[in-house]
Design an enzyme around this catalytic site. Structure first.
Site, short mmCIF file in Angstrom:
data_model
loop_
_atom_site.label_atom_id
_atom_site.label_comp_id
_atom_site.label_asym_id
_atom_site.label_seq_id
_atom_site.Cartn_x
_atom_site.Cartn_y
_atom_site.Cartn_z
N GLU A 166 12.25 25.83 -24.07
CA GLU A 166 12.75 25.39 -22.43
C GLU A 166 13.13 26.76 -22.31
N TYR A 168 15.48 28.61 -21.93
CA TYR A 168 16.89 28.69 -21.36
C TYR A 168 17.18 29.85 -21.95
N ARG A 216 16.28 24.88 -32.27
CA ARG A 216 14.81 24.40 -30.82
C ARG A 216 14.16 25.58 -30.71
N HIS A 254 11.60 25.13 -18.77
CA HIS A 254 11.20 24.53 -16.85
C HIS A 254 10.11 24.36 -15.39
N GLN A 341 12.36 8.31 -14.39
CA GLN A 341 12.77 7.56 -12.56
C GLN A 341 14.29 7.06 -12.62
P1 FAD Z 1 6.88 -8.67 -7.73
O1 FAD Z 1 6.57 -7.76 -8.47
O2 FAD Z 1 6.37 -8.29 -6.66
O3 FAD Z 1 6.73 -9.59 -8.11
C1 FAD Z 1 6.82 -10.81 -7.42
C2 FAD Z 1 6.80 -11.82 -8.21
O4 FAD Z 1 6.53 -12.89 -7.80
C3 FAD Z 1 5.03 -11.84 -7.99
O5 FAD Z 1 4.64 -11.70 -9.18
C4 FAD Z 1 4.42 -13.43 -7.51
O6 FAD Z 1 3.38 -13.69 -7.84
C5 FAD Z 1 5.51 -14.12 -7.69
N1 FAD Z 1 5.82 -15.02 -6.57
C6 FAD Z 1 6.17 -14.92 -5.27
N2 FAD Z 1 6.07 -16.26 -5.10
C7 FAD Z 1 6.05 -17.25 -6.02
C8 FAD Z 1 6.50 -18.76 -6.14
N3 FAD Z 1 6.23 -19.48 -4.76
N4 FAD Z 1 5.89 -19.02 -6.93
C9 FAD Z 1 6.27 -18.53 -8.18
N5 FAD Z 1 5.98 -17.23 -8.30
C10 FAD Z 1 5.90 -16.56 -7.21
N6 FAD Z 1 7.67 0.87 -9.84
C11 FAD Z 1 7.88 2.05 -10.19
O7 FAD Z 1 9.38 1.43 -10.05
N7 FAD Z 1 7.61 3.13 -10.81
C12 FAD Z 1 6.53 3.23 -10.86
O8 FAD Z 1 6.19 4.19 -10.97
C13 FAD Z 1 5.51 2.41 -10.26
N8 FAD Z 1 4.43 2.38 -9.51
C14 FAD Z 1 3.43 1.63 -9.15
C15 FAD Z 1 2.31 2.06 -9.00
C16 FAD Z 1 1.49 0.52 -8.31
C17 FAD Z 1 -0.06 1.05 -8.42
C18 FAD Z 1 2.10 -0.77 -7.76
C19 FAD Z 1 1.14 -2.07 -7.09
C20 FAD Z 1 3.72 -0.84 -7.59
C21 FAD Z 1 4.22 0.03 -8.22
N9 FAD Z 1 5.78 0.30 -8.61
C22 FAD Z 1 5.82 1.42 -9.28
C23 FAD Z 1 6.57 -0.22 -7.46
C24 FAD Z 1 6.65 -1.41 -8.64
O9 FAD Z 1 5.91 -2.60 -9.43
C25 FAD Z 1 7.40 -2.76 -8.13
O10 FAD Z 1 8.93 -2.32 -7.82
C26 FAD Z 1 8.42 -3.64 -8.72
O11 FAD Z 1 7.58 -4.51 -9.43
C27 FAD Z 1 8.80 -4.97 -7.94
O12 FAD Z 1 9.04 -5.72 -8.51
P2 FAD Z 1 9.92 -7.69 -8.01
O13 FAD Z 1 10.22 -8.04 -8.79
O14 FAD Z 1 10.61 -7.43 -7.22
O15 FAD Z 1 7.98 -7.96 -7.15
P1 NAP Z 2 5.86 3.84 0.29
O1 NAP Z 2 6.18 5.61 -0.47
O2 NAP Z 2 7.07 2.98 1.28
O3 NAP Z 2 5.15 4.25 0.75
C1 NAP Z 2 4.65 3.23 1.70
C2 NAP Z 2 3.33 4.91 2.87
O4 NAP Z 2 2.19 3.65 4.05
C3 NAP Z 2 3.58 5.53 3.58
O5 NAP Z 2 3.33 6.66 3.53
C4 NAP Z 2 3.62 5.29 4.80
O6 NAP Z 2 3.24 6.61 5.91
C5 NAP Z 2 2.68 4.15 4.93
N1 NAP Z 2 3.12 3.31 6.07
C6 NAP Z 2 4.37 2.63 6.18
N2 NAP Z 2 3.84 1.67 7.28
C7 NAP Z 2 2.71 1.15 7.88
C8 NAP Z 2 2.06 1.18 8.91
N3 NAP Z 2 2.22 0.36 9.18
N4 NAP Z 2 0.88 1.85 8.71
C9 NAP Z 2 0.04 3.05 8.46
N5 NAP Z 2 0.64 3.02 6.89
C10 NAP Z 2 1.89 3.46 7.12
O7 NAP Z 2 5.50 2.69 -0.84
P2 NAP Z 2 4.44 2.26 -1.51
O8 NAP Z 2 3.74 4.03 -1.62
O9 NAP Z 2 3.65 0.99 -1.42
O10 NAP Z 2 5.21 2.33 -3.05
C11 NAP Z 2 6.09 1.16 -3.60
C12 NAP Z 2 7.56 1.01 -4.24
O11 NAP Z 2 7.01 1.67 -5.26
C13 NAP Z 2 7.80 3.00 -3.50
O12 NAP Z 2 9.48 2.19 -3.52
C14 NAP Z 2 7.79 3.63 -4.62
O13 NAP Z 2 8.83 4.09 -4.82
C15 NAP Z 2 7.38 2.23 -5.68
N6 NAP Z 2 6.77 3.05 -6.99
C16 NAP Z 2 6.72 4.13 -7.36
C17 NAP Z 2 6.07 5.80 -8.09
C18 NAP Z 2 6.43 6.42 -8.60
O14 NAP Z 2 5.40 6.80 -9.29
N7 NAP Z 2 7.39 6.69 -9.14
C19 NAP Z 2 4.59 4.69 -8.12
C20 NAP Z 2 4.25 3.91 -7.26
C21 NAP Z 2 4.95 3.35 -6.70
P3 NAP Z 2 3.69 6.68 7.04
O15 NAP Z 2 4.91 5.91 7.92
O16 NAP Z 2 4.01 8.65 8.02
O17 NAP Z 2 2.39 6.63 7.27
FE1 SF4 Z 3 13.56 7.53 -18.71
FE2 SF4 Z 3 13.54 4.53 -19.06
FE3 SF4 Z 3 11.85 5.74 -17.36
FE4 SF4 Z 3 11.65 6.17 -19.79
S1 SF4 Z 3 11.20 4.19 -19.42
S2 SF4 Z 3 11.47 7.81 -18.83
S3 SF4 Z 3 14.13 6.47 -20.03
S4 SF4 Z 3 13.60 5.89 -17.21
#
Ligand code: FAD
Ligand code: NAP
Ligand code: SF4
Length: 676
Positions: A166, A168, A216, A254, A341
């Site tokens: 890595e 080191y 390693r 790294h 994460q």
């Molecule tokens: P949600 O995932 O929004 O779940 C809420 C659920 O509640 C939904 O299934 C909805 O249908 C249900 N619901 C709402 N109202 C009702 C009701 N009245 N009755 C019954 N059901 C209801 N996060 C990461 O940490 N790492 C990532 O790499 C990452 N990548 C992402 C990539 C993409 C493209 C997207 C879209 C998201 C990503 N996220 C990632 C974000 C992550 O998926 C969300 O932060 C997470 O799913 C939020 O969880 P939650 O349970 O709070 O809400």
């Molecule tokens: P986000 O990271 O908060 O990004 C939202 C984007 O929208 C920003 O670029 C913001 O930039 C723009 N925005 C906000 N308000 C706006 C408005 N009114 N009009 C136009 N642009 C606006 O949120 P996200 O991309 O939706 O992701 C949601 C969560 O999922 C994040 O917290 C993230 O941690 C998680 N996630 C994580 C990963 C991962 O790989 N770890 C991947 C996907 C998602 P400007 O305000 O500069 O325009």
């Molecule tokens: Fe790290 Fe857990 Fe994500 Fe695996 S799932 S990379 S152990 S945070």
């Protein structure tokens, strides 16, 4: 039937018998750095030993102060320190496990102003320039390694692992990239190898034949002027002769610009390198990196690529991984999704390492999931990560749980995430929760958008609102134009899109969507394609650093990614994963425009201007505009439930949409459920 005959087979190395072939790879948790956390560290390791792991390797301990990873980081230099370690070794042995201490000298990666290396060459990832060790300094450092190994033996460890990869200190001696010496420790490959070989020889002489001595080594370096394959294989042979009892493998420095552990790296991507080492030696070799499921591990062992497999993060995600695999309950494994994460990103932020999927990791003494004394009826609304983790934890503790989900499947936003190319592993999390819902007896009610009136009528003791988020629709003239889609419509509903696309919002989702758009048909990258894309070669034994010119497949679409702020792109991405996403979009030629104002959307495309004075108006000619502008909480049920006097709890996106991710959602769900 034993589906994993190789994985479950014991292995005797010297006088130490490992109960199976699974090694828990070294991870720095942060707990090693604090003497007062030794009980927590012992509980963390004991839980993995109880889970059936054959051999545990601790996080890295420096053999002297110069080798510290961080100021006042973990070191093992005295008997007082070694006494403390007995808490750890006893806890692991009590569970039938074996444990080795990793000796890690950070060299030029040490984040201290008094760092040392083979030569005085600054690492690109560290502001401190190291001092070149003198010949006397080298001799003293070797003796410090030996002292550390003896102290580990005194503390009750079954062995040590000498970290030689890595990038080191040891690796810095091995590679011409960092070793420009002209004395007996540099120049020829044989001279560069002298430092690790002396360390191994002298440790072996000091600890005797019965102590495990794992070395390693970097089996591929992925940096310019790294070692060649020929040199690495020669090193492996000489390490065996010097007294190493196991060779563990490692990949990349790294500072390498080839991803080695992120989720888009194919499973077991590097075992062809491991197999080459295995072919050279008679001692066991251990494969590592992106081995997260038992089928993959068994395949590696069956092919004979290695005799042991190292899993690190997968054992954070599921400490019971081995027991589940060996009992053919692999569908119950909480599979590491390689997101980094809560583990590596935490380590780099100097927070205690945990796991996005398993918030108990690193918190074993504090986050207790004890059976409930009074069984309660609980409704959980929403089966996203927050609701799922709450529901299964509540049910496991003995509560009666109804889980309502409006959709026809579980997952929420996570079900969108799993469709992004390179995030296929996320599907494993939904498989895991599906199985856990079954096992814990949660009543799952799909396609039930439950109302406040129904919840009141249900007379639940508690209602947990995990209703999550919906995409934010920004107030832009023309936002209702047919060419505009939300990320959810694009990815989940698979609505068709044209060849030219503008993406509004460059957060995590904007990046993911841009990757989705540039890859045609969204296939999982095959290993060969992945190697070509990142410029990795295993075919040229004389190639330094195992690098070849990278060749990315052409982008499927012209994509423009936009944000309003003028700060650099990708700031919100993960510390250890963001660079991979940025590099991937760069390779696909995605244009990035910051500091923009969205003026309007019409048939011509997306009209923008720049800066407060709305200068340089431009029309982005595009067939579609995808909105990735963040999210808003779904909380329609809060007021009516509170008005009806129902005890409600808000978790995940429903509680707060800002800076939401699955890590927070699962952590909140688990912790709430632990306390109800
Ligand atoms: P949600 O995932 O929004 O779940 C809420 C659920 O509640 C939904 O299934 C909805 O249908 C249900 N619901 C709402 N109202 C009702 C009701 N009245 N009755 C019954 N059901 C209801 N996060 C990461 O940490 N790492 C990532 O790499 C990452 N990548 C992402 C990539 C993409 C493209 C997207 C879209 C998201 C990503 N996220 C990632 C974000 C992550 O998926 C969300 O932060 C997470 O799913 C939020 O969880 P939650 O349970 O709070 O809400
Ligand atoms: P986000 O990271 O908060 O990004 C939202 C984007 O929208 C920003 O670029 C913001 O930039 C723009 N925005 C906000 N308000 C706006 C408005 N009114 N009009 C136009 N642009 C606006 O949120 P996200 O991309 O939706 O992701 C949601 C969560 O999922 C994040 O917290 C993230 O941690 C998680 N996630 C994580 C990963 C991962 O790989 N770890 C991947 C996907 C998602 P400007 O305000 O500069 O325009
Ligand atoms: Fe790290 Fe857990 Fe994500 Fe695996 S799932 S990379 S152990 S945070």
């Amino acid at each position: 039937m034993n589906r994993y005959p190789h994985l479950s087979e014991p292995l005797t190395v010297g006088s130490v018998t490992l109960r199976n072939r699974v090694v828990m790879g070294s991870m720095h948790t942060g707990l090693e750095d604090r003497a007062w956390d030794i009980n927590r560290l012992a509980a963390y390791f004991a839980e993995r030993a109880r889970g059936g792991v054959g051999l545990i390797i601790t996080g890295g301990y420096a053999p002297n102060r110069e080798g510290w990873l961080l100021p006042f980081g973990a070191k093992l230099t005295s008997r007082t320190e070694a006494y403390r370690h007995r808490t750890v070794t006893r806890a692991v042995h009590a569970e039938g496990g074996r444990i080795a201490l990793q000796i890690l000298h950070a060299g030029r990666y040490a984040y201290v102003p008094f760092s040392v290396s083979a030569s005085s060459i600054k690492a690109p990832v560290n502001p401190f320039r190291p001092r070149a060790l003198s010949d006397r300094g080298i001799e003293r450092t070797i003796e410090d390694y030996v002292r550390c190994a003896r102290l580990a033996q005194f503390a009750g460890y079954d062995g040590v692992e000498v970290m030689g990869g890595e990038g080191y200190l040891i690796n810095q001696f091995l590679a011409p990239r960092t070793n420009k010496r002209t004395d007996r420790w540099g120049g020829t490959a044989a001279n560069r190898r002298r430092f690790p070989l002396e360390i191994v020889r002298r440790i072996r002489a000091a600890v005797g034949d019965d102590f495990l001595l794992v070395f390693r080594l970097s089996m591929a370096e992925f940096v310019e002027h790294g070692q060649t394959e020929t040199e690495i294989l020669e090193l492996a042979r000489e390490l065996e002769s010097a007294g190493a009892s196991v060779l563990n493998t490692d990949i990349g420095w790294h500072e390498a610009r080839v991803p080695t552990i992120v989720t888009s790296v194919p499973r077991a991507a590097f075992t062809e390198f491991t197999a080459k080492i295995t072919a050279q030696v008679n001692i066991p070799v251990c494969a590592s990196n992106r081995i997260n499921m038992p089928e993959t591990a068994e395949e590696i062992l069956t092919r004979g690529d290695a005799e042991l497999v190292s899993l690190a993060r997968p054992l954070l995600a599921d400490p019971d991984w081995v027991n589940k695999a060996l009992a053919t309950r692999e569908d119950e494994i909480n599979t590491c999704i390689a997101c980094n994460q809560a583990c590596l990103d935490h380590a780099f932020a100097r927070k205690t390492v945990s796991c996005l999927l398993n918030p108990r990791a690193g918190h074993e003494t504090e986050l207790l999931l004890l059976p409930t004394r009074r069984r309660k009826r609980v409704a959980v609304v929403g089966a996203g990560p927050a609701g799922l983790s709450a529901a299964v934890t509540l049910a496991e503790r003995g509560h009666e749980v109804d889980l309502f989900e409006a959709d026809d499947r579980i997952g929420g936003q996570f079900d969108i995430a799993r469709r992004i190319p390179g995030k296929e592993e996320f599907a494993e999390t939904l498989r895991y929760f599906t199985r856990r819902l079954e096992l814990t007896g949660v009543r799952v009610l799909l396609e039930r958008r439950v109302t406040a009136a129904e919840l009141v009528a249900g007379r639940y003791d508690h209602v947990v609102l995990a209703t999550g988020v919906r995409p934010r629709i920004p107030d832009i003239p023309g936002i209702d134009h047919p060419k505009v889609l939300t990320y959810a419509e694009l990815v989940r509903e698979e609505k068709p899109v044209g060849r030219k696309v503008a993406v509004i919002g460059a957060g995590g989702i904007g990046y993911d969507v841009s990757e989705f758009l540039t890859v045609e048909g969204h296939p999982t990258l095959k290993l060969d394609e992945w190697k070509e894309e990142w410029g990795v070669t295993a075919d040229d034994p004389e190639a330094r650093g195992q690098l070849a010119p990278p060749r990315a497949a052409p982008a499927a679409r012209e994509v423009v990614l936009l944000q309003r702020k003028s700060t650099p792109f990708g700031r919100s991405l993960g510390k250890t994963t963001g660079w991979v996403h940025r590099a991937a979009l760069q390779a696909k030629g995605v244009e990035q425009l910051g500091g923009v104002n969205y003026e309007r959307i019409d048939d011509r495309g997306l009209h923008i201007s720049f800066g407060e004075k709305r200068q340089r108006p431009r029309v982005i000619d595009c067939d579609n505009v995808i909105v990735c502008a963040g999210q808003e909480s779904v909380r329609d049920l809060v007021e009516p439930l509170e008005a009806a006097g129902v005890t409600t709890h808000l978790i995940g996106g429903a509680e707060l949409a800002a800076e939401l991710d699955a890590k927070r959602a699962i952590d909140q769900g688990t912790r709430l459920a632990a306390g109800l």
